[in-house]
Scaffold this active site. Structure first.
Site, PDB file in Angstrom:
ATOM      1  N   PRO A  38       0.821  -1.207   0.000  1.00  0.00           N
ATOM      2  CA  PRO A  38       0.000   0.000   0.000  1.00  0.00           C
ATOM      3  C   PRO A  38       0.857   1.261   0.000  1.00  0.00           C
ATOM      4  CG  PRO A  38       0.002  -1.039   2.184  1.00  0.00           C
ATOM      5  CD  PRO A  38       0.709  -1.971   1.260  1.00  0.00           C
ATOM      6  N   ASP A  39       0.335   2.358  -0.579  1.00  0.00           N
ATOM      7  CA  ASP A  39       1.062   3.627  -0.445  1.00  0.00           C
ATOM      8  C   ASP A  39       0.658   4.261   0.888  1.00  0.00           C
ATOM      9  OD1 ASP A  39      -1.393   4.809  -0.864  1.00  0.00           O
ATOM     10  OD2 ASP A  39      -0.887   5.764  -2.763  1.00  0.00           O
ATOM     11  N   PHE A  40       1.003   5.506   1.118  1.00  0.00           N
ATOM     12  CA  PHE A  40       0.728   6.123   2.418  1.00  0.00           C
ATOM     13  C   PHE A  40      -0.572   6.922   2.425  1.00  0.00           C
ATOM     14  CE2 PHE A  40       5.217   5.338   2.173  1.00  0.00           C
ATOM     15  CZ  PHE A  40       5.470   4.750   3.407  1.00  0.00           C
ATOM     16  N   ARG A  41      -0.780   7.741   1.371  1.00  0.00           N
ATOM     17  CA  ARG A  41      -1.819   8.764   1.462  1.00  0.00           C
ATOM     18  C   ARG A  41      -3.037   8.557   0.575  1.00  0.00           C
ATOM     19  NH1 ARG A  41       3.069  10.789   2.250  1.00  0.00           N
ATOM     20  NH2 ARG A  41       3.442  11.776   4.266  1.00  0.00           N
ATOM     21  N   GLN A 111      11.934   7.390  -2.497  1.00  0.00           N
ATOM     22  CA  GLN A 111      11.514   7.545  -1.103  1.00  0.00           C
ATOM     23  C   GLN A 111      11.133   6.183  -0.542  1.00  0.00           C
ATOM     24  OE1 GLN A 111       8.738  11.309  -0.881  1.00  0.00           O
ATOM     25  NE2 GLN A 111       8.725  10.512  -2.943  1.00  0.00           N
ATOM     26  N   ASN A 112      11.188   5.156  -1.401  1.00  0.00           N
ATOM     27  CA  ASN A 112      10.671   3.858  -0.984  1.00  0.00           C
ATOM     28  C   ASN A 112      11.672   3.074  -0.157  1.00  0.00           C
ATOM     29  OD1 ASN A 112       8.462   4.633  -2.388  1.00  0.00           O
ATOM     30  ND2 ASN A 112       8.797   3.299  -4.144  1.00  0.00           N
ATOM     31  N   ILE A 113      11.118   2.288   0.760  1.00  0.00           N
ATOM     32  CA  ILE A 113      11.950   1.504   1.667  1.00  0.00           C
ATOM     33  C   ILE A 113      11.822   0.014   1.349  1.00  0.00           C
ATOM     34  CG2 ILE A 113      11.885   3.216   3.520  1.00  0.00           C
ATOM     35  CD1 ILE A 113       9.544   1.788   4.754  1.00  0.00           C
ATOM     36  N   ASP A 114      11.182  -0.307   0.229  1.00  0.00           N
ATOM     37  CA  ASP A 114      10.889  -1.713  -0.078  1.00  0.00           C
ATOM     38  C   ASP A 114      12.005  -2.425  -0.835  1.00  0.00           C
ATOM     39  OD1 ASP A 114      10.561  -0.770  -2.758  1.00  0.00           O
ATOM     40  OD2 ASP A 114       8.401  -0.510  -2.443  1.00  0.00           O
ATOM     41  N   HIS A 131      14.876   8.014   1.964  1.00  0.00           N
ATOM     42  CA  HIS A 131      14.288   7.721   3.268  1.00  0.00           C
ATOM     43  C   HIS A 131      14.822   6.406   3.848  1.00  0.00           C
ATOM     44  CE1 HIS A 131      10.672  10.562   2.261  1.00  0.00           C
ATOM     45  NE2 HIS A 131      11.797  11.185   2.471  1.00  0.00           N
ATOM     46  N   CYS A 142      23.219   3.359  20.825  1.00  0.00           N
ATOM     47  CA  CYS A 142      24.673   3.279  20.614  1.00  0.00           C
ATOM     48  C   CYS A 142      25.033   3.017  19.156  1.00  0.00           C
ATOM     49  CB  CYS A 142      25.283   2.203  21.514  1.00  0.00           C
ATOM     50  SG  CYS A 142      24.932   0.523  20.953  1.00  0.00           S
ATOM     51  N   CYS A 168      23.720  -1.971  26.913  1.00  0.00           N
ATOM     52  CA  CYS A 168      22.948  -0.953  26.197  1.00  0.00           C
ATOM     53  C   CYS A 168      21.470  -1.336  26.159  1.00  0.00           C
ATOM     54  CB  CYS A 168      23.505  -0.775  24.786  1.00  0.00           C
ATOM     55  SG  CYS A 168      22.570   0.395  23.797  1.00  0.00           S
ATOM     56  N   GLY A 204       4.697   8.115  -9.096  1.00  0.00           N
ATOM     57  CA  GLY A 204       4.153   7.468  -7.905  1.00  0.00           C
ATOM     58  C   GLY A 204       4.444   8.156  -6.593  1.00  0.00           C
ATOM     59  N   THR A 205       4.464   9.465  -6.588  1.00  0.00           N
ATOM     60  CA  THR A 205       4.661  10.170  -5.313  1.00  0.00           C
ATOM     61  C   THR A 205       3.728  11.368  -5.213  1.00  0.00           C
ATOM     62  OG1 THR A 205       6.209  11.448  -3.952  1.00  0.00           O
ATOM     63  CG2 THR A 205       6.662  11.401  -6.309  1.00  0.00           C
ATOM     64  N   ASN A 229       1.596   9.642 -12.766  1.00  0.00           N
ATOM     65  CA  ASN A 229       0.980   9.511 -11.442  1.00  0.00           C
ATOM     66  C   ASN A 229      -0.542   9.524 -11.582  1.00  0.00           C
ATOM     67  OD1 ASN A 229       2.043   9.417  -8.664  1.00  0.00           O
ATOM     68  ND2 ASN A 229       0.778  11.220  -8.302  1.00  0.00           N
TER      69      ASN A 229
HETATM   70  P1  OAD Z   1       2.109   8.855  -0.946  1.00  0.00           P
HETATM   71  O1  OAD Z   1       1.199   7.786  -0.469  1.00  0.00           O
HETATM   72  O2  OAD Z   1       2.115  10.144  -0.215  1.00  0.00           O
HETATM   73  O3  OAD Z   1       1.796   9.185  -2.466  1.00  0.00           O
HETATM   74  C1  OAD Z   1       1.645   8.174  -3.445  1.00  0.00           C
HETATM   75  C2  OAD Z   1       1.254   8.838  -4.761  1.00  0.00           C
HETATM   76  O4  OAD Z   1       1.212   7.838  -5.757  1.00  0.00           O
HETATM   77  C3  OAD Z   1      -0.122   9.495  -4.730  1.00  0.00           C
HETATM   78  O5  OAD Z   1      -0.082  10.705  -5.452  1.00  0.00           O
HETATM   79  C4  OAD Z   1      -1.014   8.458  -5.434  1.00  0.00           C
HETATM   80  O6  OAD Z   1      -2.109   9.043  -6.112  1.00  0.00           O
HETATM   81  C5  OAD Z   1      -0.040   7.859  -6.414  1.00  0.00           C
HETATM   82  N1  OAD Z   1      -0.316   6.466  -6.794  1.00  0.00           N
HETATM   83  C6  OAD Z   1      -0.702   5.426  -6.003  1.00  0.00           C
HETATM   84  N2  OAD Z   1      -0.799   4.282  -6.699  1.00  0.00           N
HETATM   85  C7  OAD Z   1      -0.457   4.596  -7.986  1.00  0.00           C
HETATM   86  C8  OAD Z   1      -0.362   3.853  -9.199  1.00  0.00           C
HETATM   87  N3  OAD Z   1      -0.596   2.541  -9.254  1.00  0.00           N
HETATM   88  N4  OAD Z   1      -0.007   4.526 -10.312  1.00  0.00           N
HETATM   89  C9  OAD Z   1       0.251   5.856 -10.285  1.00  0.00           C
HETATM   90  N5  OAD Z   1       0.179   6.611  -9.175  1.00  0.00           N
HETATM   91  C10 OAD Z   1      -0.160   5.984  -8.037  1.00  0.00           C
HETATM   92  O7  OAD Z   1       3.565   8.208  -1.000  1.00  0.00           O
HETATM   93  P2  OAD Z   1       4.975   8.964  -1.092  1.00  0.00           P
HETATM   94  O8  OAD Z   1       4.889  10.161  -1.935  1.00  0.00           O
HETATM   95  O9  OAD Z   1       5.991   7.938  -1.434  1.00  0.00           O
HETATM   96  O10 OAD Z   1       8.051   8.498   4.561  1.00  0.00           O
HETATM   97  O11 OAD Z   1       5.178   9.402   0.432  1.00  0.00           O
HETATM   98  C11 OAD Z   1       6.314  10.101   0.820  1.00  0.00           C
HETATM   99  C12 OAD Z   1       6.779   9.700   2.200  1.00  0.00           C
HETATM  100  O12 OAD Z   1       5.719   9.850   3.146  1.00  0.00           O
HETATM  101  C13 OAD Z   1       7.166   8.245   2.335  1.00  0.00           C
HETATM  102  O13 OAD Z   1       8.499   8.007   1.961  1.00  0.00           O
HETATM  103  C14 OAD Z   1       6.950   7.950   3.801  1.00  0.00           C
HETATM  104  C15 OAD Z   1       5.699   8.734   4.052  1.00  0.00           C
HETATM  105  O14 OAD Z   1       5.520   9.203   5.323  1.00  0.00           O
HETATM  106  C16 OAD Z   1       8.541   7.787   5.589  1.00  0.00           C
HETATM  107  O15 OAD Z   1       8.110   6.728   5.908  1.00  0.00           O
HETATM  108  C17 OAD Z   1       9.679   8.411   6.296  1.00  0.00           C
END
Ligand code: OAD
Length: 272
Positions: A38-41, A111-114, A131, A142, A168, A204-205, A229
């Site tokens: 899953p993405d974040f937002r 920004q991905n950690i995967d 990230h 430590c 520690c 994808g961000t 995106n």
């Molecule tokens: P977000 O979840 O904020 O944004 C993902 C973006 O990708 C959104 O604009 C979605 O609409 C789009 N998206 C999702 N699925 C898609 C698909 N199949 N094709 C095209 N677009 C798609 O994720 P990030 O921008 O990566 O930080 O979030 C940034 C940072 O916020 C992450 O690195 C994480 C988070 O808090 C930490 O964990 C430190």
């Protein structure tokens, strides 16, 4: 204006005819959703919308260093689900590998950690993991590293790993950048590199977390920036040579590869 028009075909022509050699790619969680992560937002499917069960004061607390110090369990509950090894790279990850194979990739900022870019075959030295990642882990007190085998076992068993130094006993955390922590030195060292690119691809961000979100602004005015995106983000589209390819990343990337005559190569890479 550098491009004839703000279309995918025009970008493909630009890449071929202008002998583009220095492409910077900037990515986020949206390139991995097709892999099942899953993405974040995103409103319904994003992690932050689905963290209610972890009883957090606010969703982003799961990645907040001061919250983690007091309560590391929510993070380790999530780590159990997100830990690398269970997922396969997407067509979009393979497209980045294809750019590398063709000698066109200047740098990938992710920004991905995967770790799916590495898994797709993009060499570590081409990637700025802004990230951090799950690739290594250490004590937050430590800084002593913990071996991968012990970490994997802890994550599998949903246990919070502790520092091996008995005196520690600090909490261990993967080298992921939490809110409240500094970005890796590699990010700062490469931050202005987009100024020397001849093309930028942003995929994808949501571009909602700084300082990563400011990377596209380092791209020179006359250099085309492509956004692939689901939604328009970060003011992209405001410059004369910005091209918006709105929709699923994998679909957009396939269209671009097709316009470049690379579609078969891309599918081969992906099916490998
Ligand atoms: P977000 O979840 O904020 O944004 C993902 C973006 O990708 C959104 O604009 C979605 O609409 C789009 N998206 C999702 N699925 C898609 C698909 N199949 N094709 C095209 N677009 C798609 O994720 P990030 O921008 O990566 O930080 O979030 C940034 C940072 O916020 C992450 O690195 C994480 C988070 O808090 C930490 O964990 C430190």
């Amino acid at each position: 204006q550098t491009l004839e028009s703000r279309t995918l075909e025009s970008v493909a022509k630009y890449i071929t005819e202008r002998k583009v050699r220095r492409i910077v790619v900037m990515t986020g969680a949206g390139i991995s959703t097709a892999a099942g992560i899953p993405d974040f937002r995103s409103p319904d499917t994003g992690l932050y919308a689905n963290l209610a069960r972890l009883n957090l004061p606010y969703a982003e607390a799961v990645f907040d260093i001061s919250y983690f110090r007091n309560n590391p369990l929510p993070f380790y509950t999530l780590a159990h689900e997100l830990y690398p090894g269970r997922y396969r790279p997407t067509v979009t990850h393979c497209f980045i590998k294809l750019l590398y194979d063709k000698g066109l990739l200047l740098k990938l900022f992710t920004q991905n950690i995967d770790c799916l870019e590495r898994e797709a075959g993009v060499p570590g030295e081409m990637i700025v993991e802004a990230h951090g990642s799950f690739a290594s882990q250490r004590c937050i007190e430590c800084k002593t590293e913990l071996p991968d085998t012990i970490m994997k076992k802890a994550v599998r068993e949903r246990e919070v790993p502790r520092c091996l130094r008995k005196t520690c006993n600090g909490l261990v955390k993967p080298d992921i950048v939490f809110f409240g922590e500094a970005l890796p030195e590699a990010f700062h060292r490469n931050r202005t590199l987009p100024a020397s690119a001849d093309l930028a691809i942003i995929m994808g961000t949501s571009l909602s977390v700084q300082p990563f979100a400011s990377l596209p602004s380092y791209v020179r005015e006359e250099t085309p920036r492509i956004l692939i995106n689901l939604e328009r983000v970060g003011g992209l589209g405001s410059r004369a040579d910005d091209v918006l390819i709105l929709g699923e990343c994998d679909a957009g990337v396939r269209k671009l590869a097709d316009a470049l005559g690379w579609l078969d190569e891309l599918e081969d890479l992906w099916q490998r």
